[in-house]
Design a protein around this motif. Structure first.
Motif, mmCIF file in Angstrom:
data_model
loop_
_atom_site.group_PDB
_atom_site.id
_atom_site.type_symbol
_atom_site.label_atom_id
_atom_site.label_comp_id
_atom_site.label_asym_id
_atom_site.label_seq_id
_atom_site.Cartn_x
_atom_site.Cartn_y
_atom_site.Cartn_z
ATOM 1 N N GLY A 15 0.846 -1.188 0.000
ATOM 2 C CA GLY A 15 0.000 0.000 0.000
ATOM 3 C C GLY A 15 0.872 1.224 0.000
ATOM 4 O O GLY A 15 1.920 1.231 -0.641
ATOM 5 N N TYR A 16 0.472 2.221 0.773
ATOM 6 C CA TYR A 16 1.200 3.490 0.770
ATOM 7 C C TYR A 16 1.722 3.849 2.151
ATOM 8 O O TYR A 16 1.048 3.630 3.148
ATOM 9 C CB TYR A 16 0.302 4.600 0.228
ATOM 10 N N ARG A 17 2.926 4.393 2.149
ATOM 11 C CA ARG A 17 3.506 4.890 3.397
ATOM 12 C C ARG A 17 3.481 6.400 3.357
ATOM 13 O O ARG A 17 3.794 7.011 2.348
ATOM 14 C CB ARG A 17 4.953 4.422 3.532
ATOM 15 N N PRO A 29 -2.786 0.132 4.100
ATOM 16 C CA PRO A 29 -2.792 -1.104 3.310
ATOM 17 C C PRO A 29 -3.797 -1.001 2.164
ATOM 18 O O PRO A 29 -4.887 -0.453 2.337
ATOM 19 C CB PRO A 29 -3.232 -2.178 4.314
ATOM 20 N N ILE A 30 -3.390 -1.477 0.997
ATOM 21 C CA ILE A 30 -4.279 -1.438 -0.174
ATOM 22 C C ILE A 30 -4.616 -2.852 -0.641
ATOM 23 O O ILE A 30 -5.728 -3.134 -1.046
ATOM 24 C CB ILE A 30 -3.642 -0.633 -1.334
ATOM 25 N N PHE A 31 -3.627 -3.756 -0.581
ATOM 26 C CA PHE A 31 -3.920 -5.146 -0.970
ATOM 27 C C PHE A 31 -3.177 -6.067 0.002
ATOM 28 O O PHE A 31 -2.185 -5.660 0.626
ATOM 29 C CB PHE A 31 -3.488 -5.419 -2.418
ATOM 30 N N GLY A 48 -10.595 -6.050 -11.927
ATOM 31 C CA GLY A 48 -11.319 -5.636 -10.728
ATOM 32 C C GLY A 48 -11.825 -4.218 -10.917
ATOM 33 O O GLY A 48 -11.431 -3.543 -11.872
ATOM 34 N N GLU A 49 -12.683 -3.802 -9.999
ATOM 35 C CA GLU A 49 -13.263 -2.472 -10.117
ATOM 36 C C GLU A 49 -12.210 -1.390 -9.894
ATOM 37 O O GLU A 49 -11.174 -1.634 -9.263
ATOM 38 C CB GLU A 49 -14.387 -2.305 -9.090
ATOM 39 N N SER A 50 -12.536 -0.209 -10.345
ATOM 40 C CA SER A 50 -11.673 0.935 -10.122
ATOM 41 C C SER A 50 -11.491 1.169 -8.621
ATOM 42 O O SER A 50 -12.442 1.074 -7.858
ATOM 43 C CB SER A 50 -12.315 2.155 -10.786
ATOM 44 N N GLY A 51 -10.253 1.374 -8.197
ATOM 45 C CA GLY A 51 -9.979 1.609 -6.782
ATOM 46 C C GLY A 51 -9.735 0.352 -5.986
ATOM 47 O O GLY A 51 -9.493 0.407 -4.773
ATOM 48 N N SER A 52 -9.767 -0.826 -6.644
ATOM 49 C CA SER A 52 -9.607 -2.070 -5.889
ATOM 50 C C SER A 52 -8.145 -2.382 -5.555
ATOM 51 O O SER A 52 -7.859 -3.286 -4.780
ATOM 52 C CB SER A 52 -10.246 -3.245 -6.645
ATOM 53 N N GLY A 53 -7.204 -1.642 -6.165
ATOM 54 C CA GLY A 53 -5.796 -1.825 -5.809
ATOM 55 C C GLY A 53 -4.944 -2.449 -6.906
ATOM 56 O O GLY A 53 -3.796 -2.831 -6.665
ATOM 57 N N LYS A 54 -5.485 -2.527 -8.125
ATOM 58 C CA LYS A 54 -4.769 -3.195 -9.215
ATOM 59 C C LYS A 54 -3.451 -2.509 -9.553
ATOM 60 O O LYS A 54 -2.414 -3.156 -9.679
ATOM 61 C CB LYS A 54 -5.658 -3.243 -10.483
ATOM 62 N N SER A 55 -3.504 -1.181 -9.713
ATOM 63 C CA SER A 55 -2.276 -0.459 -10.088
ATOM 64 C C SER A 55 -1.232 -0.548 -8.990
ATOM 65 O O SER A 55 -0.042 -0.697 -9.258
ATOM 66 C CB SER A 55 -2.588 1.013 -10.389
ATOM 67 N N THR A 56 -1.681 -0.470 -7.743
ATOM 68 C CA THR A 56 -0.759 -0.556 -6.609
ATOM 69 C C THR A 56 -0.095 -1.925 -6.574
ATOM 70 O O THR A 56 1.116 -2.035 -6.379
ATOM 71 C CB THR A 56 -1.516 -0.290 -5.290
ATOM 72 N N LEU A 57 -0.883 -2.974 -6.797
ATOM 73 C CA LEU A 57 -0.319 -4.327 -6.832
ATOM 74 C C LEU A 57 0.671 -4.457 -7.990
ATOM 75 O O LEU A 57 1.780 -4.982 -7.809
ATOM 76 C CB LEU A 57 -1.449 -5.364 -6.965
ATOM 77 N N ALA A 58 0.298 -3.956 -9.168
ATOM 78 C CA ALA A 58 1.182 -4.072 -10.336
ATOM 79 C C ALA A 58 2.514 -3.363 -10.066
ATOM 80 O O ALA A 58 3.583 -3.907 -10.353
ATOM 81 C CB ALA A 58 0.501 -3.491 -11.578
ATOM 82 N N ARG A 59 2.454 -2.169 -9.494
ATOM 83 C CA ARG A 59 3.686 -1.429 -9.213
ATOM 84 C C ARG A 59 4.559 -2.161 -8.196
ATOM 85 O O ARG A 59 5.780 -2.174 -8.302
ATOM 86 C CB ARG A 59 3.350 -0.023 -8.691
ATOM 87 N N THR A 60 3.909 -2.776 -7.212
ATOM 88 C CA THR A 60 4.666 -3.498 -6.187
ATOM 89 C C THR A 60 5.321 -4.747 -6.776
ATOM 90 O O THR A 60 6.483 -5.035 -6.497
ATOM 91 C CB THR A 60 3.741 -3.877 -5.007
#
Ligand SMILES: Nc1ncnc2c1ncn2[C@@H]1O[C@H](COP(=O)(O)OP(=O)(O)O)[C@@H](O)[C@H]1O
Ligand SMILES: [Mg+2]
Length: 255
Positions: A15-17, A29-31, A48-60
């Protein structure tokens, strides 16, 4: 070689710090609890829906931001690359697109200018960007041309793994089809492994080999792409599939 696993993700959360009140560290925490594998040459969808954390997971997964816990185990050594959703936002407006496509080569340590020029020409030929566009800045190109530049910049270093984050979401239907067929051809020619992120289940299931379904930061279902669309098991996947059917006239919903 065919079934070689190039990526293993184990119980990953992230997620984000940020710094809260009085400089206190805060973790948002995002995912969490995400596990999957990716084989060489395979395209894995993340839907998944918008805001579900897909981009955050992909970046991680790509190593662009650190996880909170869990593991990402890579079976390759080059730098994974990302194709972004909004080409205009992702491309430096002050640089020519030739320069933009050369940047990842500089970052990867390719010191010969001639070598960079050759690689950029090759990748622009591969993505079929007209020669006349190559000395221009992003603002002077069409949306479809900009998406080609984004794809070229991601693939110019010939990565093993590329993540495409909603690569066609900003485009109209005709351009979507063109860019998808381009990506389909390139992944075959270059033997790419791909993480393909989208909110569109039918699109993901037609383009990918396997699909992960994400809801509120958790993978609720994963499996063979066609099967996830035709016989979804989790209630959330069923909803995504039903909503998609309803949107296509003549398939399901009576108008
Ligand atoms: N830089 C950030 N700092 C804090 N929260 C963020 C940041 N970027 C995104 N978020 C939040 O993380 C959640 C998931 O976002 P995202 O991964 O972009 O989802 P998706 O790609 O599925 O639409 C959203 O609630 C979003 O507001
Ligand atoms: Mg996103």
């Amino acid at each position: 070689m065919e079934h070689e696993t190039i990526l293993t993700v184990k119980d990953l959360s992230g997620g984000y710090r940020s710094r809260g009140l009085f400089g206190r560290r805060r973790e948002t925490p995002i995912f969490s609890g995400v596990s999957f594998t990716l084989r060489r040459g395979e395209t894995l969808g993340l839907v998944g829906e918008s805001g579900s954390g897909k981009s955050t997971l992909a970046r991680t997964v790509l190593g662009l931001q650190p996880p909170f816990s869990g593991e990402v185990i890579r079976g390759f050594f080059d730098r994974p690359q990302m194709i972004f959703q909004d080409p205009l936002g992702a491309l430096n407006p002050a640089m020519t697109v030739e320069h933009i496509a050369a940047e990842p080569l500089i970052a990867a340590g390719v010191r010969s200018r001639a070598e960079r020029e050759r690689a950029v020409k090759e990748i622009f030929d591969a993505v079929e960007l007209p020669e006349a566009c190559r000395g221009r800045r992003p603002g002077a190109l069409s949306g479809g041309q900009r998406q080609r530049v984004c794809i070229a910049a991601a693939l110019v270093t010939r990565p093993t793994l590329v993540a495409a984050d909603e690569p066609v979401s900003a485009l109209d239907v005709t351009l979507q089809a063109q860019i998808l067929s381009l990506l389909g051809r390139l992944r075959k020619e270059m033997g790419l492994s791909m993480l393909f992120v989208s909110h569109d289940l039918p699109l993901v299931s037609s383009f990918c080999d396997r699909v992960l379904v994400m809801q509120n930061g958790a993978i609720v279902e994963q499996g063979d792409a066609a099967k996830v669309l035709s016989s979804p098991e989790h209630p959330f996947t069923k909803r995504l599939a039903a909503a998609a059917l309803g949107e296509i006239p003549g398939r399901g919903k009576k108008v």
